[in-house]
Write an enzyme that holds these catalytic residues in place. Structure first.
Site, short mmCIF file in Angstrom:
data_model
loop_
_atom_site.label_atom_id
_atom_site.label_comp_id
_atom_site.label_asym_id
_atom_site.label_seq_id
_atom_site.Cartn_x
_atom_site.Cartn_y
_atom_site.Cartn_z
N TYR A 96 1.13 10.48 -7.48
CA TYR A 96 2.46 10.70 -6.89
C TYR A 96 3.34 11.54 -7.82
O TYR A 96 4.08 12.41 -7.36
CB TYR A 96 3.15 9.36 -6.63
CG TYR A 96 2.54 8.57 -5.49
CD1 TYR A 96 2.96 8.78 -4.18
CD2 TYR A 96 1.57 7.61 -5.72
CE1 TYR A 96 2.42 8.05 -3.13
CE2 TYR A 96 1.03 6.87 -4.68
CZ TYR A 96 1.45 7.10 -3.39
OH TYR A 96 0.90 6.38 -2.36
N ARG A 110 16.41 -6.73 5.02
CA ARG A 110 16.34 -5.34 4.58
C ARG A 110 17.47 -4.48 5.17
O ARG A 110 17.77 -3.41 4.64
CB ARG A 110 14.96 -4.81 4.97
CG ARG A 110 14.69 -3.36 4.80
CD ARG A 110 14.39 -3.00 3.35
NE ARG A 110 13.73 -1.72 3.33
CZ ARG A 110 14.32 -0.56 3.53
NH1 ARG A 110 15.62 -0.50 3.79
NH2 ARG A 110 13.64 0.56 3.49
N ARG A 150 7.51 -5.25 6.58
CA ARG A 150 8.20 -4.95 7.83
C ARG A 150 7.61 -5.58 9.08
O ARG A 150 8.23 -5.57 10.13
CB ARG A 150 8.28 -3.43 8.00
CG ARG A 150 9.27 -2.80 7.06
CD ARG A 150 8.99 -1.35 6.87
NE ARG A 150 7.66 -1.18 6.29
CZ ARG A 150 7.10 0.00 6.04
NH1 ARG A 150 7.74 1.09 6.35
NH2 ARG A 150 5.91 0.07 5.48
N ASP A 202 7.80 -2.80 -6.30
CA ASP A 202 6.93 -1.67 -5.96
C ASP A 202 6.31 -1.12 -7.24
O ASP A 202 6.85 -1.32 -8.33
CB ASP A 202 7.69 -0.56 -5.23
CG ASP A 202 6.72 0.39 -4.56
OD1 ASP A 202 6.23 0.07 -3.46
OD2 ASP A 202 6.39 1.43 -5.15
N ARG A 245 0.68 -6.79 0.82
CA ARG A 245 1.87 -6.42 1.62
C ARG A 245 2.23 -7.52 2.62
O ARG A 245 2.61 -7.25 3.76
CB ARG A 245 1.62 -5.14 2.40
CG ARG A 245 1.55 -3.89 1.58
CD ARG A 245 2.95 -3.42 1.18
NE ARG A 245 2.85 -2.24 0.34
CZ ARG A 245 3.08 -1.02 0.77
NH1 ARG A 245 3.44 -0.81 2.01
NH2 ARG A 245 2.97 0.00 -0.06
O1 CP3 Z 1 2.12 -6.80 -1.45
C1 CP3 Z 1 3.31 -7.14 -1.42
O2 CP3 Z 1 3.82 -7.74 -0.44
C2 CP3 Z 1 4.14 -6.91 -2.67
C3 CP3 Z 1 4.97 -5.76 -2.74
C4 CP3 Z 1 4.36 -4.36 -2.77
C5 CP3 Z 1 5.00 -3.25 -2.16
N1 CP3 Z 1 4.31 -2.12 -2.49
C6 CP3 Z 1 6.22 -3.35 -1.35
C7 CP3 Z 1 6.59 -2.21 -0.49
C8 CP3 Z 1 3.23 -3.87 -3.43
C9 CP3 Z 1 2.17 -4.63 -4.19
C10 CP3 Z 1 3.22 -2.45 -3.24
C11 CP3 Z 1 2.18 -1.59 -3.82
C12 CP3 Z 1 2.24 -0.15 -3.60
N2 CP3 Z 1 3.35 0.63 -3.39
C13 CP3 Z 1 1.10 0.72 -3.62
C14 CP3 Z 1 -0.33 0.29 -3.92
C15 CP3 Z 1 -0.97 -0.39 -2.77
C16 CP3 Z 1 -1.06 0.45 -1.52
O3 CP3 Z 1 -0.36 0.11 -0.55
O4 CP3 Z 1 -1.80 1.45 -1.53
C17 CP3 Z 1 1.55 2.02 -3.39
C18 CP3 Z 1 0.69 3.24 -3.30
C19 CP3 Z 1 2.97 1.96 -3.26
C20 CP3 Z 1 3.91 3.08 -3.04
C21 CP3 Z 1 4.66 2.94 -1.78
N3 CP3 Z 1 5.68 2.01 -1.56
C22 CP3 Z 1 4.53 3.71 -0.60
C23 CP3 Z 1 3.54 4.83 -0.42
C24 CP3 Z 1 5.46 3.22 0.31
C25 CP3 Z 1 5.73 3.79 1.69
C26 CP3 Z 1 4.71 3.39 2.67
C27 CP3 Z 1 5.13 2.14 3.37
O5 CP3 Z 1 4.29 1.25 3.53
O6 CP3 Z 1 6.29 2.09 3.74
C28 CP3 Z 1 6.16 2.14 -0.28
C29 CP3 Z 1 7.24 1.33 0.31
C30 CP3 Z 1 7.06 -0.16 0.26
N4 CP3 Z 1 6.54 -0.87 -0.78
C31 CP3 Z 1 7.46 -1.08 1.28
C32 CP3 Z 1 7.17 -2.36 0.81
C33 CP3 Z 1 7.45 -3.68 1.52
C34 CP3 Z 1 8.15 -0.72 2.59
C35 CP3 Z 1 9.57 -0.68 2.25
C36 CP3 Z 1 10.51 -0.76 3.40
O7 CP3 Z 1 10.80 0.31 3.97
O8 CP3 Z 1 11.03 -1.86 3.67
#
Ligand code: CP3
Length: 362
Positions: free
Chosen positions: A168, A56, A47, A92, A43
């Protein structure tokens, strides 16, 4: 494990040829000698970066994932802004699920319009060619690769593990407690349901990761954040066969990193998956892992994301300690145990990547 290693290819600096970030990363995945461990952060595009928040603004997360220009730009931000040494595709784990015909939105986590609880719904999940259903993912990868090539920075592709996705899809949304009780109950009552769902998702994941490698991803990481809700015997029966199938579908094409979340009790089966690198959650002991990995896999991890709030000197100490603890492993990649948080300080992330560059043994 860490030794000064002089190579023929690479940058020349002070008379010693150092490895390029790409060489260092790929060699670490394969357990070959390196000058020092590489570093990146899960990640890392997100943000906590004001520059990410700017891009964004005014678009939804799903729109952002499909917007090639924006996605390329935020994937590259951590290379320039926090000096990370690998780029990960901005996307994602739910993007390929859209191509399977599942309706979902993000608010802020994934919300599934019709949670999957019936066998008929599993049958309806389409196994489609991701190059057709989500073509933007591969365009983002192609553009990233072109711009990273000049800088010798490696590009990581990724997917969610079928079981984590299933959590999910069945629950309909995330579970802030991390328990996924509904899924656990279903696994106990009807394991065949989960086997069928995980199998279907596994087939799509293979197509999706192969297409990422075709487009230019050099390494792939599979995220199994929620595997930990299973017992070892459930994991071996329901998940491990599918993970093995995914891993073997990429053998010889790209090193495979398996992220196991905080599933300490699942380390033995996860290490049997055939992965090249095991990415450890923060609760795991790197020293113990290095012992049990017995030269079979490289390790990645596992600083607690909250520790990025520590003073610079403490971050340096922690990174050195992790590298020492991982010493017995065949290779090591400096990373977190989980992703950066929105409140992670940028200065802490910079200290973290600087600390990895400071690991050269003199
Ligand atoms: O690592 C990176 O920078 C690459 C991009 C990436 C994202 N999500 C971007 C993202 C990767 C590899 C993921 C993986 C992901 N997504 C997982 C597995 C790893 C982990 O974190 O457990 C899971 C379970 C998800 C599902 C997901 N996506 C959730 C539960 C959420 C909401 C929680 C949160 O952190 O906001 C997201 C949103 C998400 N995925 C964001 C990003 C940058 C935030 C989006 C935003 O509001 O700008």
């Amino acid at each position: 494990m860490i030794q000064v290693f002089i190579v023929i290819a690479g940058h020349s600096w002070g008379g010693i040829r150092l490895l390029t970030p790409e060489e260092r990363f790929l060699r670490s995945c394969e357990g070959k000698p390196v000058d020092r461990p590489p570093v990146w952060l899960m990640r890392q595009a997100g943000r906590y970066l004001p520059e990410y928040r700017d891009i964004r603004k005014g678009v939804s997360f799903l729109e952002m994932c499909a917007d090639v220009e924006r996605a390329v730009e935020v994937s590259l931000q951590p290379i320039d802004l926090v000096r990370s040494e690998a780029a990960i595709l901005f996307s994602d784990i739910f993007i390929p699920i859209l191509g399977m015909g599942v309706d979902l939105k993000f608010s802020p986590g994934p919300i599934i319009t019709e949670p999957i609880r019936e066998r008929s719904q599993i049958k309806k999940l389409k196994i489609a060619d991701p190059k057709k259903t989500v073509p933007y993912v591969f365009e983002i990868i192609r553009r990233l690769r072109r711009s990273l090539l000049r800088r010798s920075i490696p590009l990581i592709g990724f997917a969610g593990s079928p079981f984590t996705l299933a959590c999910y899809l069945v629950n309909g949304k995330g579970d802030p407690t991390g328990k996924f009780s509904l899924v656990k109950e279903l696994v106990a009552r009807d394991p065949d349901f989960l086997i069928a769902l995980v199998d279907r998702l596994g087939d799509e994941t293979i197509l999706y990761l192969q297409a990422q490698v075709d487009a230019g991803a050099q390494v792939v990481q599979l995220f199994d954040t929620w595997a930990r809700v299973l017992t070892e015997s459930q994991y071996r029966r329901i998940v491990l066969p599918v993970i093995k199938k995914i891993v073997s579908s990429l053998k010889g094409r790209a090193p495979f990193i398996l992220f196991g979340g905080e599933a300490c009790h699942l380390i033995p089966p996860m290490l049997e998956s055939g992965c090249d690198v095991f990415s450890a959650g923060s609760s795991m002991s790197m020293r113990a892992l290095a012992k049990v990995s017995r030269g079979r896999v490289s390790l990645q991890g596992n600083l607690l994301p909250d520790e990025l709030g520590l003073p610079r000197k403490r971050i340096f100490d922690r990174v050195r300690e992790m590298a020492d603890d991982a010493g017995e492993a065949r290779g090591y990649i400096v990373n977190l145990g989980h992703g950066c948080k929105p409140e992670t300080p940028v200065s802490g992330v910079c200290s973290f990547t600087d600390a990895a560059r400071d690991l050269v043994e003199t």
